[in-house]
Write a protein that holds these residues in place. Structure first.
Motif, PDB file in Angstrom:
ATOM      1  N   VAL A   1      -5.616  33.577 -12.533  1.00 21.60           N
ATOM      2  CA  VAL A   1      -4.604  34.068 -11.589  1.00 21.60           C
ATOM      3  C   VAL A   1      -4.153  32.943 -10.654  1.00 21.60           C
ATOM      4  CG1 VAL A   1      -4.228  35.607  -9.609  1.00 21.60           C
ATOM      5  CG2 VAL A   1      -5.197  36.499 -11.726  1.00 21.60           C
ATOM      6  N   ALA A   2      -5.095  32.160 -10.169  1.00 20.95           N
ATOM      7  CA  ALA A   2      -4.728  31.035  -9.288  1.00 20.95           C
ATOM      8  C   ALA A   2      -3.807  30.056 -10.017  1.00 20.95           C
ATOM      9  CB  ALA A   2      -5.987  30.318  -8.795  1.00 20.95           C
ATOM     10  N   LEU A   3      -4.087  29.796 -11.288  1.00 18.84           N
ATOM     11  CA  LEU A   3      -3.228  28.899 -12.074  1.00 18.84           C
ATOM     12  C   LEU A   3      -1.850  29.517 -12.307  1.00 18.84           C
ATOM     13  CD1 LEU A   3      -5.832  27.633 -14.716  1.00 18.84           C
ATOM     14  CD2 LEU A   3      -4.895  26.339 -12.780  1.00 18.84           C
TER      15      LEU A   3
ATOM     16  N   GLU B   1      -1.995  40.743 -20.175  1.00 15.64           N
ATOM     17  CA  GLU B   1      -1.120  39.585 -20.378  1.00 15.64           C
ATOM     18  C   GLU B   1       0.170  39.993 -21.088  1.00 15.64           C
ATOM     19  OE1 GLU B   1      -3.701  35.546 -20.935  1.00 15.64           O
ATOM     20  OE2 GLU B   1      -3.785  36.993 -22.569  1.00 15.64           O
ATOM     21  N   GLU B   2       0.030  40.780 -22.128  1.00 14.99           N
ATOM     22  CA  GLU B   2       1.193  41.209 -22.907  1.00 14.99           C
ATOM     23  C   GLU B   2       2.173  41.999 -22.029  1.00 14.99           C
ATOM     24  OE1 GLU B   2       3.524  40.994 -26.096  1.00 14.99           O
ATOM     25  OE2 GLU B   2       1.512  40.113 -26.065  1.00 14.99           O
ATOM     26  N   ALA B   3       1.659  42.836 -21.151  1.00 11.53           N
ATOM     27  CA  ALA B   3       2.514  43.681 -20.303  1.00 11.53           C
ATOM     28  C   ALA B   3       3.037  42.956 -19.063  1.00 11.53           C
ATOM     29  CB  ALA B   3       1.736  44.930 -19.871  1.00 11.53           C
TER      30      ALA B   3
ATOM     31  N   ASP C   1      -2.269  43.425  -7.814  1.00 13.77           N
ATOM     32  CA  ASP C   1      -2.006  44.863  -7.947  1.00 13.77           C
ATOM     33  C   ASP C   1      -2.116  45.292  -9.409  1.00 13.77           C
ATOM     34  OD1 ASP C   1      -1.591  45.096  -5.236  1.00 13.77           O
ATOM     35  OD2 ASP C   1       0.607  45.175  -5.382  1.00 13.77           O
ATOM     36  N   SER C   2      -1.550  44.494 -10.295  1.00 16.46           N
ATOM     37  CA  SER C   2      -1.593  44.859 -11.715  1.00 16.46           C
ATOM     38  C   SER C   2      -3.020  44.776 -12.256  1.00 16.46           C
ATOM     39  CB  SER C   2      -0.642  43.983 -12.535  1.00 16.46           C
ATOM     40  OG  SER C   2      -1.055  42.636 -12.544  1.00 16.46           O
TER      41      SER C   2
ATOM     42  N   ALA D   1       1.291  36.410  -6.302  1.00 14.29           N
ATOM     43  CA  ALA D   1      -0.114  36.833  -6.250  1.00 14.29           C
ATOM     44  C   ALA D   1      -0.259  38.342  -6.029  1.00 14.29           C
ATOM     45  CB  ALA D   1      -0.862  36.047  -5.178  1.00 14.29           C
ATOM     46  N   PRO D   2       0.521  38.952  -5.112  1.00 15.80           N
ATOM     47  CA  PRO D   2       0.367  40.405  -4.925  1.00 15.80           C
ATOM     48  C   PRO D   2       0.653  41.195  -6.208  1.00 15.80           C
ATOM     49  CG  PRO D   2       1.561  39.457  -3.069  1.00 15.80           C
ATOM     50  CD  PRO D   2       1.452  38.382  -4.117  1.00 15.80           C
TER      51      PRO D   2
END
Length: 148
Positions: A109-111, A15-17, A125-126, A120-121
């Motif tokens: 992620v959906a939110l 989250e931070e990054a 990916d991250s 989304a990609p």
């Protein structure tokens, strides 16, 4: 740390990054319940959790949630609301939670895609790069739970 929440520290670092630099918006606590209600309803859910002010002594927390309550500070980043809503959606009626596990991350992620319009990609990916396990088609846990 419980087995189901072994991703916790990596989720916070992710989250931070990844999330924090892409969302500098903030929400005032007095707007939180309306947002919670609207998001809950748009997700097709009934009985949204109630917002509560995070106790002032909880200085190291950005928020806390279970199926019934979201505790938030007086002002907080928008992504925190989505993080805590994902916790609420990944908890059941009996207080069991997915922690920061695959169901939580799938819902979160959906939110993020829907409400912060993050790609989304990029997120998926991250998540792979951070070795975080996500259930892509996650649904709120309590939808599958039968009440007795």
């Amino acid at each position: 740390m419980s087995d189901r929440d072994r991703q916790r520290s990596r989720v916070y670092a992710w989250e931070e990054a990844i999330i924090v630099p892409r969302d500098r918006s903030t929400v005032a606590f007095d707007k939180a319940q309306g947002m919670i209600d609207a998001i809950w309803r748009e997700c097709g859910l009934d009985f949204p959790p109630r917002s509560r002010l995070l106790p002032s002594r909880a200085r190291s927390l950005l928020g806390r949630a279970n199926r019934l309550d979201l505790e938030l500070p007086a002002t907080f980043p928008s992504w925190v609301l989505l993080h805590e809503l994902a916790h609420s959606m990944s908890s059941d009626h009996d207080g069991r939670s997915d922690g920061h596990g695959p169901v939580f991350l799938g819902i979160y992620v959906a939110l993020l895609v829907r409400y912060l319009r993050l790609p989304a990609p990029l997120l998926h990916d991250s998540l792979r790069q951070w070795r975080l396990v996500v259930e892509k088609d996650a649904r709120p846990i309590f939808l599958n739970q039968k009440r007795e």
